[in-house]
Design a protein around this motif. Structure first.
Motif, short mmCIF file in Angstrom:
data_model
loop_
_atom_site.label_atom_id
_atom_site.label_comp_id
_atom_site.label_asym_id
_atom_site.label_seq_id
_atom_site.Cartn_x
_atom_site.Cartn_y
_atom_site.Cartn_z
N GLU A 73 95.32 72.57 94.73
CA GLU A 73 94.36 71.62 95.30
C GLU A 73 94.99 70.84 96.46
N CYS A 74 96.22 70.40 96.28
CA CYS A 74 96.91 69.66 97.35
C CYS A 74 97.09 70.53 98.59
N ALA A 75 97.50 71.77 98.37
CA ALA A 75 97.72 72.69 99.49
C ALA A 75 96.41 72.96 100.23
N ARG A 76 95.32 73.06 99.48
CA ARG A 76 94.02 73.33 100.09
C ARG A 76 93.58 72.16 100.98
N VAL A 77 93.77 70.94 100.49
CA VAL A 77 93.40 69.76 101.28
C VAL A 77 94.26 69.66 102.53
N LEU A 78 95.55 69.93 102.39
CA LEU A 78 96.45 69.87 103.55
C LEU A 78 96.04 70.90 104.61
N ALA A 79 95.65 72.09 104.15
CA ALA A 79 95.33 73.16 105.09
C ALA A 79 93.97 72.95 105.77
N LEU A 100 97.52 61.24 103.36
CA LEU A 100 98.65 62.17 103.33
C LEU A 100 99.69 61.70 102.33
N ARG A 101 99.95 60.40 102.30
CA ARG A 101 100.91 59.86 101.31
C ARG A 101 100.41 60.11 99.89
N LEU A 102 99.11 59.98 99.69
CA LEU A 102 98.56 60.24 98.36
C LEU A 102 98.83 61.67 97.92
N ILE A 103 98.59 62.61 98.79
CA ILE A 103 98.77 64.02 98.43
C ILE A 103 100.24 64.32 98.18
N ILE A 104 101.12 63.78 99.02
CA ILE A 104 102.56 63.99 98.83
C ILE A 104 103.02 63.37 97.51
#
Length: 238
Positions: A71-77, A86-90
Motif C-alpha cells: 500500500e505504501c509503495a502504491r501511494v508513493l508511485a 510523505l513522512r506519514l508513509i515513511i
C-alpha cells in the motif's frame, strides 16, 4: 499534532489510501500486541497450546507487513506525496518493520514456552519474566497509542521506559547467570528463560523505535541514536 493536518486533499482516493494505511497499521499493531500477551502467558503457564497459537499467528503478521508495504509503495508511485504525507508513509513503513520483528520475538518466546513445557519448569526467572513482560506490553500499547494520536510526548515516555527495561534486563541476567553457576543442573531450563528475557528486551527496543517514528512524523526530526533528554528537547521545540 492534530490528525487533521494529515491527508486532507481534494482527492478523496488519496484520503482513503492514507486512512487505509493508518488503519491497517493499527490492525497489525493489535495483532502483534495480542501475540506478545499470549506468548508471555504461554511461558508463564507452560501452555503449549497457546504457544502453538502464537507461532501460527506469525504468518498473519508477515502477510500484514507485506500488504501494508505494498500500500505504501502504491501511494508513493501514484500520488507522489509531499511534506507531512510523505513522512506519514515513511513512518508507517518503518513502524511496520518493527511490528513484524516484535512478532518474531514473540514467536521466540513461544518456542521457549514449548521447550519448558517438555523439559519442566525453570527453577528461577518467572518473576523477572512477568515483571519485564508487563513493562514491555505497556510500552507497546503506549507507542501504538502515540502513533494513533500523533502524540510525540507519549513517544518520549516510551523511550524513557525502554531505558528502565534495559536496566531491569541487565539485573535479571546477572541474577540468573549466578543461579546457573550455583546449580548447573538447571542450566538448560534457565537458559530458556534467559532467551525469553532477551526477546522481551528486544520488544522494548522495537517499541521505542516506533515511538521515534512518531516523533519524526510529528516534528520532522530524526531522533534515532540520541538520548531521551535530547529527544525531549527536540519534541518541546516549537
Amino acid at each position: 499534532m492534530d490528525r487533521m493536518h494529515f491527508g486532507q486533499h481534494s482527492s478523496s482516493q488519496f484520503n482513503e489510501a492514507l486512512e487505509s494505511i493508518r488503519n491497517h497499521l493499527m490492525e497489525m499493531g493489535g495483532l502483534v500486541e495480542k501475540q506478545v500477551v499470549d506468548a508471555l502467558e504461554a511461558l508463564l503457564r507452560a501452555d503449549s497450546g497457546l504457544a502453538e497459537k502464537v507461532l501460527h499467528t506469525e504468518e498473519r503478521v508477515d502477510q500484514q507487513e507485506i500488504q501494508i508495504d505494498e500500500e505504501c509503495a502504491r501511494v508513493l508511485a501514484l500520488r507522489h506525496p509531499a511534506a507531512s504525507d510523505l513522512r506519514l508513509i515513511i513512518a508507517v513503513s518503518k513502524a511496520v518493520s518493527d511490528l513484524e520483528r516484535i512478532g518474531d520475538e514473540s514467536a521466540k518466546i513461544a518456542a521457549m514456552a514449548l521447550q519448558l513445557a517438555e523439559e519442566g519448569e525453570s527453577p528461577r526467572g518467572y518473576v523477572e519474566v512477568r515483571h519485564i513482560g508487563n513493562h514491555v506490553r505497556n510500552m507497546l500499547r503506549d507507542t501504538l497509542d502515540a502513533f494513533a494520536r500523533f502524540d510525540a510526548d507519549k513517544a518520549v515516555e516510551v523511550a524513557a521506559e525502554d531505558s528502565e527495561v534495559d536496566l531491569e534486563y541487565r539485573s535479571a541476567m546477572r541474577a540468573l547467570v549466578t543461579f546457573m553457576m550455583e546449580d548447573p543442573r538447571a542450566i538448560s531450563r534457565v537458559l530458556n528463560i534467559i532467551w525469553s528475557l532477551r526477546a522481551l528486551e528486544r520488544i522494548g527496543d522495537h517499541a521505542r523505535n516506533i515511538g521515534e517514528q512518531v516523533i519524526f512524523l510529528v516534528k520532522g526530526t530524526d531522533v534515532r541514536h540520541i538520548s531521551v533528554d535530547e529527544m525531549e528537547k527536540e519534541v518541546k521545540k516549537t
